[in-house]
Design a protein around this motif. Structure first.
Motif, short mmCIF file in Angstrom:
data_model
loop_
_atom_site.label_atom_id
_atom_site.label_comp_id
_atom_site.label_asym_id
_atom_site.label_seq_id
_atom_site.Cartn_x
_atom_site.Cartn_y
_atom_site.Cartn_z
N TYR A 280 0.81 -1.22 0.00
CA TYR A 280 0.00 0.00 0.00
C TYR A 280 0.84 1.26 0.00
O TYR A 280 0.39 2.30 -0.47
CB TYR A 280 -0.96 0.00 1.19
N TYR B 84 -0.26 -4.71 3.30
CA TYR B 84 -1.65 -4.83 3.73
C TYR B 84 -2.09 -6.29 3.87
O TYR B 84 -2.81 -6.64 4.81
CB TYR B 84 -2.54 -4.10 2.74
N TYR C 248 -2.28 1.06 5.71
CA TYR C 248 -2.45 1.75 4.44
C TYR C 248 -1.25 2.68 4.19
O TYR C 248 -0.18 2.22 3.86
CB TYR C 248 -3.76 2.54 4.44
#
Length: 267
Positions: free
Chosen positions: A26, A41, A67
């Protein structure tokens, strides 16, 4: 000396393959000339990757998938988690450990650091806030008016001079704001097709992942121009995140659904 990407060559280097099979990268962040932080992730962790050896030398497990990720200093990273949480992570002797967790007022969308603070964008109503490293709000974007400027401000980066650039995949724009979140400029181009990852090489050289175009776009704010720097023929495929290492003059690009990080040497 900073490179001039309008004249430099970006030579493709051997890719870095993250061990362990399936991987959703991410975000990426450079912590030293040969070390990257990887927001993985699919494995619910942040990993410290030795780029020379292609090995994960440390990882910290999280409650759910991370994230966005950014450095607040060379020994501390901030990681966006699901909902309203930001996890601080310490790096010492090539070992990652969890530090305190911050809770903010809305679900976090984008994240960067600037001037010993965090800059965040939110999901439910896309607006911005500057918060201290202990979670206190320092500046806040006006929800009622200016927030209409954004739709999906998913990725953010900070330039060497402290300006924040926001990549909006809903409006296909890049917006530059100052430390108090005042809008300075907004940039758009047909070359920007679903802009995601963004990183600053210099104050006037901003690299953006143009996801749907399978390309990296160079934005030069001083002239309000954009150009394609790398494309599919250069190995760019579904570019999601990227970062730049000034010491090595390398660009690292992370496709979302593979365990392969693409590497390009600026020369």
């Amino acid at each position: 000396m900073s490179p001039d990407l309008t004249k430099a060559r970006l030579k493709r280097q051997p890719s870095i393959q993250l061990p362990g099979g399936e991987c959703h990268i991410y975000d990426l962040a450079v912590v030293s000339p040969d070390m990257l932080l990887v927001s993985n992730y699919s494995k619910d962790c942040v990993q410290l990757l030795d780029c020379l050896k292609g090995e994960v030398v440390s990882e910290v497990q999280l409650q759910d998938g991370p994230y966005r990720i950014c450095l607040t200093d060379m020994n501390t990273a901030a990681v966006q988690l699901k909902g309203r949480r930001i996890q601080m992570i310490k790096l010492k002797d090539n070992t990652l450990t969890k530090a305190r967790e911050l809770t903010v007022s809305e679900d976090v969308y984008g994240l960067t650091s600037s001037r010993n603070s965090l800059v965040v964008s939110y999901r439910s109503q896309p607006w911005l806030a500057v918060i201290s490293l202990d979670g206190k709000v320092r500046h806040q974007f006006d929800k009622s008016g200016k927030s209409q400027h954004f739709k999906d401000p998913a990725f953010m980066c900070t330039s060497p001079g402290g300006s924040v650039f926001i990549s909006d995949c809903g409006t296909y724009t890049i917006t530059k704001v100052d430390a108090q979140l005042n809008i300075i400029q907004t940039f758009t181009s047909p070359l920007l097709q679903t802009p995601y990852g963004i990183t600053a090489v210099t104050e006037d050289q901003i690299l953006v992942c143009s996801y749907s175009n399978n390309s990296l776009v160079l934005l030069q704010p001083s002239t309000n121009t954009m150009s394609t720097l790398l494309g599919k023929d250069d190995g760019i495929d579904d570019p999601w995140s990227l970062t730049y290492c000034p010491d090595q003059k390398k660009v690292y690009v992370g496709p979302l659904y593979t365990a392969t990080i693409k590497v390009y040497q600026v020369s």
